[in-house]
Design a protein around this motif. Structure first.
Motif, mmCIF file in Angstrom:
data_model
loop_
_atom_site.group_PDB
_atom_site.id
_atom_site.type_symbol
_atom_site.label_atom_id
_atom_site.label_comp_id
_atom_site.label_asym_id
_atom_site.label_seq_id
_atom_site.Cartn_x
_atom_site.Cartn_y
_atom_site.Cartn_z
ATOM 1 N N ALA A 1 0.830 -1.205 0.000
ATOM 2 C CA ALA A 1 0.000 0.000 0.000
ATOM 3 C C ALA A 1 0.869 1.262 0.000
ATOM 4 O O ALA A 1 0.559 2.241 -0.699
ATOM 5 N N ALA A 2 1.951 1.257 0.747
ATOM 6 C CA ALA A 2 2.838 2.424 0.783
ATOM 7 C C ALA A 2 3.506 2.636 -0.572
ATOM 8 O O ALA A 2 3.629 3.778 -1.035
ATOM 9 N N LEU A 3 3.918 1.561 -1.220
ATOM 10 C CA LEU A 3 4.540 1.706 -2.542
ATOM 11 C C LEU A 3 3.547 2.203 -3.580
ATOM 12 O O LEU A 3 3.889 3.059 -4.419
ATOM 13 N N VAL A 4 2.312 1.696 -3.553
ATOM 14 C CA VAL A 4 1.292 2.158 -4.496
ATOM 15 C C VAL A 4 0.968 3.622 -4.243
ATOM 16 O O VAL A 4 0.859 4.415 -5.189
ATOM 17 N N ALA A 5 0.818 4.003 -2.976
ATOM 18 C CA ALA A 5 0.535 5.403 -2.649
ATOM 19 C C ALA A 5 1.676 6.305 -3.092
ATOM 20 O O ALA A 5 1.454 7.396 -3.635
ATOM 21 N N ALA A 6 2.898 5.873 -2.892
ATOM 22 C CA ALA A 6 4.045 6.685 -3.311
ATOM 23 C C ALA A 6 4.091 6.810 -4.831
ATOM 24 O O ALA A 6 4.420 7.881 -5.365
ATOM 25 N N ALA A 7 3.751 5.744 -5.548
ATOM 26 C CA ALA A 7 3.763 5.799 -7.008
ATOM 27 C C ALA A 7 2.651 6.710 -7.529
ATOM 28 O O ALA A 7 2.832 7.414 -8.535
ATOM 29 N N LEU A 8 1.499 6.715 -6.877
ATOM 30 C CA LEU A 8 0.382 7.541 -7.348
ATOM 31 C C LEU A 8 0.561 9.014 -7.005
ATOM 32 O O LEU A 8 0.180 9.891 -7.778
ATOM 33 N N TRP A 9 1.105 9.295 -5.851
ATOM 34 C CA TRP A 9 1.183 10.678 -5.390
ATOM 35 C C TRP A 9 2.559 11.294 -5.534
ATOM 36 O O TRP A 9 2.805 12.376 -5.026
ATOM 37 N N TRP A 10 3.470 10.636 -6.219
ATOM 38 C CA TRP A 10 4.804 11.188 -6.419
ATOM 39 C C TRP A 10 4.691 12.397 -7.328
ATOM 40 O O TRP A 10 4.061 12.328 -8.372
ATOM 41 N N PRO A 11 5.278 13.522 -6.957
ATOM 42 C CA PRO A 11 5.138 14.713 -7.804
ATOM 43 C C PRO A 11 5.878 14.549 -9.130
ATOM 44 O O PRO A 11 6.965 13.979 -9.192
ATOM 45 N N GLU A 12 5.231 15.041 -10.171
ATOM 46 C CA GLU A 12 5.854 14.981 -11.494
ATOM 47 C C GLU A 12 6.893 16.087 -11.596
ATOM 48 O O GLU A 12 6.703 17.184 -11.062
ATOM 49 N N PRO A 13 7.982 15.846 -12.291
ATOM 50 C CA PRO A 13 8.987 16.906 -12.416
ATOM 51 C C PRO A 13 8.435 18.064 -13.245
ATOM 52 O O PRO A 13 7.719 17.866 -14.227
ATOM 53 N N LYS A 14 8.757 19.273 -12.801
ATOM 54 C CA LYS A 14 8.294 20.462 -13.527
ATOM 55 C C LYS A 14 9.114 20.616 -14.800
ATOM 56 O O LYS A 14 10.310 20.317 -14.807
ATOM 57 N N PRO A 15 8.483 21.094 -15.859
ATOM 58 C CA PRO A 15 9.257 21.331 -17.079
ATOM 59 C C PRO A 15 10.237 22.487 -16.869
ATOM 60 O O PRO A 15 9.983 23.401 -16.088
ATOM 61 N N LEU A 16 11.341 22.398 -17.554
ATOM 62 C CA LEU A 16 12.349 23.444 -17.422
ATOM 63 C C LEU A 16 11.821 24.753 -18.012
ATOM 64 O O LEU A 16 11.201 24.769 -19.080
ATOM 65 N N GLN A 17 12.043 25.852 -17.318
ATOM 66 C CA GLN A 17 11.583 27.158 -17.787
ATOM 67 C C GLN A 17 12.551 27.767 -18.781
ATOM 68 O O GLN A 17 12.180 28.616 -19.572
ATOM 69 N N THR A 18 13.776 27.344 -18.721
ATOM 70 C CA THR A 18 14.778 27.898 -19.636
ATOM 71 C C THR A 18 15.265 26.800 -20.572
ATOM 72 O O THR A 18 15.236 25.637 -20.241
ATOM 73 N N THR A 19 15.669 27.218 -21.710
ATOM 74 C CA THR A 19 16.222 26.247 -22.642
ATOM 75 C C THR A 19 17.719 26.096 -22.351
ATOM 76 O O THR A 19 18.369 27.055 -21.930
ATOM 77 N N PRO A 20 18.251 24.920 -22.544
ATOM 78 C CA PRO A 20 19.690 24.766 -22.310
ATOM 79 C C PRO A 20 20.490 25.546 -23.340
ATOM 80 O O PRO A 20 20.042 25.814 -24.442
ATOM 81 N N LEU A 21 21.682 25.949 -22.919
ATOM 82 C CA LEU A 21 22.570 26.704 -23.800
ATOM 83 C C LEU A 21 23.083 25.803 -24.918
ATOM 84 O O LEU A 21 23.405 24.645 -24.696
ATOM 85 N N VAL A 22 23.101 26.353 -26.105
ATOM 86 C CA VAL A 22 23.610 25.612 -27.251
ATOM 87 C C VAL A 22 24.901 26.291 -27.683
ATOM 88 O O VAL A 22 24.930 27.481 -27.981
ATOM 89 N N TYR A 23 25.973 25.552 -27.712
ATOM 90 C CA TYR A 23 27.255 26.108 -28.132
ATOM 91 C C TYR A 23 27.502 25.731 -29.571
ATOM 92 O O TYR A 23 27.358 24.593 -29.974
ATOM 93 N N TRP A 24 27.856 26.709 -30.405
ATOM 94 C CA TRP A 24 28.119 26.465 -31.818
ATOM 95 C C TRP A 24 29.506 26.099 -32.041
ATOM 96 O O TRP A 24 30.497 26.359 -31.911
#
Length: 80
Positions: free
Chosen positions: A57-80
């Motif tokens: 029950a604890a594992l199922v509860a943890a799997a259901l209520w685990w917070p989803e990672p927030k999307p990154l607000q910034t784009t990663p730097l691209v080096y040319w």
């Protein structure tokens, strides 16, 4: 060396006549011991099942209520 009064009483009790043991005492004691062992075995099994259920029950509860990672607000730097 002097002995204590309690030690003297115990020695007198042990030196006296021993009481008669009932005929079925050993059989009834063995049966009671078997019942106690069976009860302990069932109790142990029930406790393990409850522990396993709580863990599941604890594992199922943890799997259901685990917070989803927030999307990154910034784009990663691209080096040319």
């Amino acid at each position: 060396m002097t002995r204590s009064r309690k030690e003297d009483q115990v020695r007198r009790l042990l030196d006296g006549p021993h009481p008669v043991v009932p005929a079925g005492l050993a059989l009834s004691a063995a049966e009671r011991g078997r019942r106690l062992i069976a009860r302990r075995r069932v109790l142990r099994l029930v406790l393990w099942v409850l522990l396993l259920a709580a863990l599941t029950a604890a594992l199922v509860a943890a799997a259901l209520w685990w917070p989803e990672p927030k999307p990154l607000q910034t784009t990663p730097l691209v080096y040319w």
